[in-house]
Each structure stands twice: as C-alpha cells, then as structure tokens.
Design a protein around this motif. Structure first.
Motif, PDB file in Angstrom:
ATOM      1  N   VAL A  74       0.827  -1.220   0.000  1.00 26.07           N
ATOM      2  CA  VAL A  74       0.000   0.000   0.000  1.00 26.07           C
ATOM      3  C   VAL A  74       0.856   1.263   0.000  1.00 26.07           C
ATOM      4  O   VAL A  74       0.328   2.363   0.016  1.00 26.07           O
ATOM      5  N   GLY A  75       2.156   1.088  -0.023  1.00 29.49           N
ATOM      6  CA  GLY A  75       3.021   2.262  -0.133  1.00 29.49           C
ATOM      7  C   GLY A  75       3.305   2.918   1.211  1.00 29.49           C
ATOM      8  O   GLY A  75       2.657   2.614   2.214  1.00 29.49           O
ATOM      9  N   PRO A  76       4.249   3.842   1.234  1.00 27.17           N
ATOM     10  CA  PRO A  76       4.775   4.391   2.499  1.00 27.17           C
ATOM     11  C   PRO A  76       3.838   5.354   3.217  1.00 27.17           C
ATOM     12  O   PRO A  76       4.076   5.693   4.373  1.00 27.17           O
ATOM     13  N   SER A  77       2.754   5.782   2.564  1.00 24.80           N
ATOM     14  CA  SER A  77       1.911   6.795   3.226  1.00 24.80           C
ATOM     15  C   SER A  77       0.935   6.169   4.214  1.00 24.80           C
ATOM     16  O   SER A  77       0.304   6.870   4.996  1.00 24.80           O
ATOM     17  N   VAL A  78       0.820   4.855   4.199  1.00 25.31           N
ATOM     18  CA  VAL A  78      -0.086   4.171   5.118  1.00 25.31           C
ATOM     19  C   VAL A  78       0.765   3.460   6.170  1.00 25.31           C
ATOM     20  O   VAL A  78       1.635   2.652   5.832  1.00 25.31           O
ATOM     21  N   ALA A  79       0.529   3.773   7.437  1.00 29.12           N
ATOM     22  CA  ALA A  79       1.307   3.164   8.515  1.00 29.12           C
ATOM     23  C   ALA A  79       0.965   1.685   8.633  1.00 29.12           C
ATOM     24  O   ALA A  79      -0.170   1.274   8.394  1.00 29.12           O
ATOM     25  N   ARG A  80       1.957   0.903   9.019  1.00 25.55           N
ATOM     26  CA  ARG A  80       1.797  -0.557   9.151  1.00 25.55           C
ATOM     27  C   ARG A  80       2.043  -0.896  10.622  1.00 25.55           C
ATOM     28  O   ARG A  80       3.176  -0.910  11.080  1.00 25.55           O
ATOM     29  N   VAL A  81       0.942  -1.131  11.347  1.00 23.00           N
ATOM     30  CA  VAL A  81       1.001  -1.272  12.803  1.00 23.00           C
ATOM     31  C   VAL A  81       0.943  -2.738  13.195  1.00 23.00           C
ATOM     32  O   VAL A  81      -0.033  -3.431  12.899  1.00 23.00           O
ATOM     33  N   GLY A  82       1.996  -3.214  13.837  1.00 21.85           N
ATOM     34  CA  GLY A  82       2.004  -4.584  14.345  1.00 21.85           C
ATOM     35  C   GLY A  82       1.362  -4.638  15.721  1.00 21.85           C
ATOM     36  O   GLY A  82       1.703  -3.843  16.607  1.00 21.85           O
ATOM     37  N   VAL A  83       0.403  -5.539  15.901  1.00 23.46           N
ATOM     38  CA  VAL A  83      -0.381  -5.628  17.138  1.00 23.46           C
ATOM     39  C   VAL A  83       0.057  -6.855  17.942  1.00 23.46           C
ATOM     40  O   VAL A  83       0.040  -7.983  17.430  1.00 23.46           O
ATOM     41  N   PHE A  84       0.440  -6.632  19.189  1.00 25.35           N
ATOM     42  CA  PHE A  84       0.988  -7.696  20.033  1.00 25.35           C
ATOM     43  C   PHE A  84       0.278  -7.733  21.378  1.00 25.35           C
ATOM     44  O   PHE A  84      -0.138  -6.699  21.897  1.00 25.35           O
ATOM     45  N   MET A  85       0.171  -8.940  21.928  1.00 26.60           N
ATOM     46  CA  MET A  85      -0.408  -9.084  23.268  1.00 26.60           C
ATOM     47  C   MET A  85       0.249 -10.289  23.956  1.00 26.60           C
ATOM     48  O   MET A  85       0.199 -11.413  23.427  1.00 26.60           O
ATOM     49  N   GLY A  86       0.893 -10.022  25.095  1.00 27.29           N
ATOM     50  CA  GLY A  86       1.436 -11.125  25.903  1.00 27.29           C
ATOM     51  C   GLY A  86       2.629 -11.819  25.293  1.00 27.29           C
ATOM     52  O   GLY A  86       2.891 -12.981  25.573  1.00 27.29           O
ATOM     53  N   GLN A  87       3.372 -11.117  24.449  1.00 23.16           N
ATOM     54  CA  GLN A  87       4.508 -11.755  23.791  1.00 23.16           C
ATOM     55  C   GLN A  87       5.830 -11.191  24.320  1.00 23.16           C
ATOM     56  O   GLN A  87       5.908 -10.020  24.683  1.00 23.16           O
ATOM     57  N   PRO A  88       6.882 -12.006  24.352  1.00 22.58           N
ATOM     58  CA  PRO A  88       8.176 -11.525  24.856  1.00 22.58           C
ATOM     59  C   PRO A  88       8.713 -10.367  24.016  1.00 22.58           C
ATOM     60  O   PRO A  88       8.429 -10.279  22.806  1.00 22.58           O
ATOM     61  N   LEU A  89       9.496  -9.544  24.652  1.00 22.45           N
ATOM     62  CA  LEU A  89      10.040  -8.356  23.981  1.00 22.45           C
ATOM     63  C   LEU A  89      10.823  -8.728  22.726  1.00 22.45           C
ATOM     64  O   LEU A  89      10.623  -8.111  21.665  1.00 22.45           O
ATOM     65  N   ASP A  90      11.653  -9.751  22.794  1.00 20.66           N
ATOM     66  CA  ASP A  90      12.462 -10.070  21.607  1.00 20.66           C
ATOM     67  C   ASP A  90      11.581 -10.573  20.451  1.00 20.66           C
ATOM     68  O   ASP A  90      11.845 -10.290  19.284  1.00 20.66           O
ATOM     69  N   GLU A  91      10.470 -11.243  20.795  1.00 20.35           N
ATOM     70  CA  GLU A  91       9.549 -11.696  19.737  1.00 20.35           C
ATOM     71  C   GLU A  91       8.882 -10.493  19.079  1.00 20.35           C
ATOM     72  O   GLU A  91       8.718 -10.430  17.857  1.00 20.35           O
ATOM     73  N   VAL A  92       8.495  -9.509  19.880  1.00 22.10           N
ATOM     74  CA  VAL A  92       7.878  -8.296  19.338  1.00 22.10           C
ATOM     75  C   VAL A  92       8.848  -7.596  18.376  1.00 22.10           C
ATOM     76  O   VAL A  92       8.490  -7.270  17.241  1.00 22.10           O
ATOM     77  N   LEU A  93      10.079  -7.409  18.810  1.00 21.99           N
ATOM     78  CA  LEU A  93      11.045  -6.674  17.978  1.00 21.99           C
ATOM     79  C   LEU A  93      11.409  -7.458  16.723  1.00 21.99           C
ATOM     80  O   LEU A  93      11.482  -6.901  15.619  1.00 21.99           O
ATOM     81  N   ARG A  94      11.598  -8.788  16.858  1.00 23.04           N
ATOM     82  CA  ARG A  94      11.938  -9.589  15.678  1.00 23.04           C
ATOM     83  C   ARG A  94      10.800  -9.608  14.672  1.00 23.04           C
ATOM     84  O   ARG A  94      10.994  -9.464  13.465  1.00 23.04           O
ATOM     85  N   THR A  95       9.565  -9.773  15.188  1.00 25.19           N
ATOM     86  CA  THR A  95       8.409  -9.855  14.292  1.00 25.19           C
ATOM     87  C   THR A  95       8.154  -8.509  13.611  1.00 25.19           C
ATOM     88  O   THR A  95       7.905  -8.457  12.406  1.00 25.19           O
ATOM     89  N   ALA A  96       8.242  -7.435  14.385  1.00 22.16           N
ATOM     90  CA  ALA A  96       8.005  -6.101  13.808  1.00 22.16           C
ATOM     91  C   ALA A  96       9.022  -5.790  12.721  1.00 22.16           C
ATOM     92  O   ALA A  96       8.673  -5.221  11.676  1.00 22.16           O
ATOM     93  N   GLU A  97      10.278  -6.206  12.938  1.00 23.34           N
ATOM     94  CA  GLU A  97      11.304  -5.968  11.917  1.00 23.34           C
ATOM     95  C   GLU A  97      11.035  -6.817  10.682  1.00 23.34           C
ATOM     96  O   GLU A  97      11.033  -6.320   9.568  1.00 23.34           O
ATOM     97  N   ALA A  98      10.729  -8.096  10.879  1.00 20.36           N
ATOM     98  CA  ALA A  98      10.490  -8.992   9.743  1.00 20.36           C
ATOM     99  C   ALA A  98       9.274  -8.544   8.932  1.00 20.36           C
ATOM    100  O   ALA A  98       9.235  -8.688   7.711  1.00 20.36           O
ATOM    101  N   ALA A  99       8.297  -7.983   9.624  1.00 17.23           N
ATOM    102  CA  ALA A  99       7.068  -7.548   8.947  1.00 17.23           C
ATOM    103  C   ALA A  99       7.182  -6.137   8.380  1.00 17.23           C
ATOM    104  O   ALA A  99       6.254  -5.658   7.727  1.00 17.23           O
ATOM    105  N   ARG A 100       8.326  -5.486   8.621  1.00 18.10           N
ATOM    106  CA  ARG A 100       8.523  -4.091   8.191  1.00 18.10           C
ATOM    107  C   ARG A 100       7.437  -3.177   8.764  1.00 18.10           C
ATOM    108  O   ARG A 100       6.906  -2.303   8.070  1.00 18.10           O
TER     109      ARG A 100
END
Ligand SMILES: O=C(O)c1ccccc1N[C@@H]1O[C@H](COP(=O)(O)O)[C@@H](O)[C@H]1O
Length: 199
Positions: A50-76
C-alpha cells in the motif's frame, strides 16, 4: 484530522481497498489469541503493497520483547501496538525502535496507572480487544488523554458520535468492519473512514 486505523488486515485486496478508502494505518495482528493473526511474511507483503503513506502497525499481546522486535522488523512494521499488562521498561524498549500505541482500559485511566513516555501514544480499548465491545465514551471524558486514540466496538454507525464525544487523535476498529473474521466488508470500511473524515 482524526487518524483512522483499519485493524485485523489479513490480505492484499482488503489492504488496497482500505488504503484507497483513505485509511491512515493498517493493523496486522500477531497476538496468538487472535482469529485474525497473520505471519510476519504476510504482513510484510501486504503492508508494503500500500506504499509508504499508510502506517503498518504490528499488534501484540502477551509476547516476549524479543519476539515483538523480531516480528516487527520482519514484517517491516512502521509502528507497534501493545496490549496487556507490561513493565514500563518493556514499553520504553519498544518505543526506542518504533512509535508505540499503548493500549489501556478505562480502569487504568481511573486509577491513574498511566505514565507519559516519549514516542508512546495511549489508546483506550475494551478489556476484550477485537470483540466489538464499545466503551462508555461519556465516562471517559474526564480522563481521556489529549491526543489519545480510541478503539472498542467502533463502526460506521457510531464512530462520529465517539469522535464528537472524545475528540481522539485516532480511531481503530476491526469487528464491525468485517464480513467474517479476518475478511473485511469493503462498504463498511469505506463508510467508517468517511464517517471519521467528515465528522
Ligand atoms: O482483533 C483481535 O483479534 C485482537 C486480538 C488481540 C489484540 C488486539 C486485537 N484487536 C484490536 O482490538 C481493537 C478493536 O476491536 P473491535 O473493533 O472492538 O473489534 C483494536 O485495537 C484492534 O487492534
């Protein structure tokens, strides 16, 4: 202008339609409990479409910090939404890398269990996220954080009244915009965005 996030995005047609409808952000849910959960690969492919003008928000609940950071990076992801009880240092660690939507319940506001953290925007949501439960917006008025976002049971029929009551910085919805879990109703999405942008 009130920002609009369309959450629970799972596929390319829904993402493109939401962007064309005027959504400011798409939510990709990685929380294990969600029936709208996607992989980082799907979120990356769909989100980047959808291009750079639409924010891409990763939603997390109850997950370890390293999983959040790894997943958010992999998902851009361009931002991260955090649900559930979390230590302040966890939220601050994520905020060091991404803008954060920190989800709170009405009780957190009443008890004053809220700290202002740079890079963190507060979002009020129902205790059961993704269940279509509206909050009591009038009861939130005395404590609603300036610039805070609002979620919980929002749809085309009620979002204008929620915006008029709380003047949130943004709104977020999923259940009332779906034809079935994870699949959007395009007419509802368009009506929701229009109701916010013309509120
Ligand atoms: O939608 C889900 O399945 C979900 C699961 C776990 C955490 C967050 C989830 N969605 C969030 O719920 C609200 C809106 O829900 P609704 O419109 O009341 O159905 C929103 O913040 C989503 O990001």
């Amino acid at each position: 202008m009130v920002k609009v996030k369309i959450c629970g995005t799972t596929n390319l047609p829904d993402a493109l339609h939401a962007a064309e409808a005027g959504a400011d952000a798409l939510g990709f849910i990685f929380a294990p409990v969600s029936k709208r959960r996607v992989t980082a690969q799907v979120a990356r492919e769909v989100g980047l479409s959808v291009g750079p003008s639409v924010a891409r928000v990763g939603v997390f609940m109850g997950q370890p910090l390293d999983e959040v950071l790894r997943t958010a990076e992999a998902a851009r992801c361009s931002a991260v939404q955090l649900h559930g009880p979390l230590p302040g240092v966890y939220v601050e660690a994520v905020a060091a890398y991404y803008p954060v939507l920190r989800v709170l319940g009405p009780e957190d506001l009443r008890t004053g269990n809220v700290q202002a953290v740079p890079g963190v925007t507060l979002m009020l949501d129902a205790p059961q996220p993704g269940s279509g439960q509206p909050l009591d917006w009038s009861a939130l008025v005395p404590h609603f954080p300036p610039g805070g976002w609002l979620a919980g049971g929002l749809g085309p029929e009620n979002v204008a009244r929620a915006v008029a009551t709380l003047r949130p910085g943004g709104v977020d919805a999923v259940s009332k915009l779906e034809a079935s879990p994870g699949i959007k109703n395009p007419q509802a999405v368009k009506a929701f965005v229009d109701a916010v942008k013309h509120a």
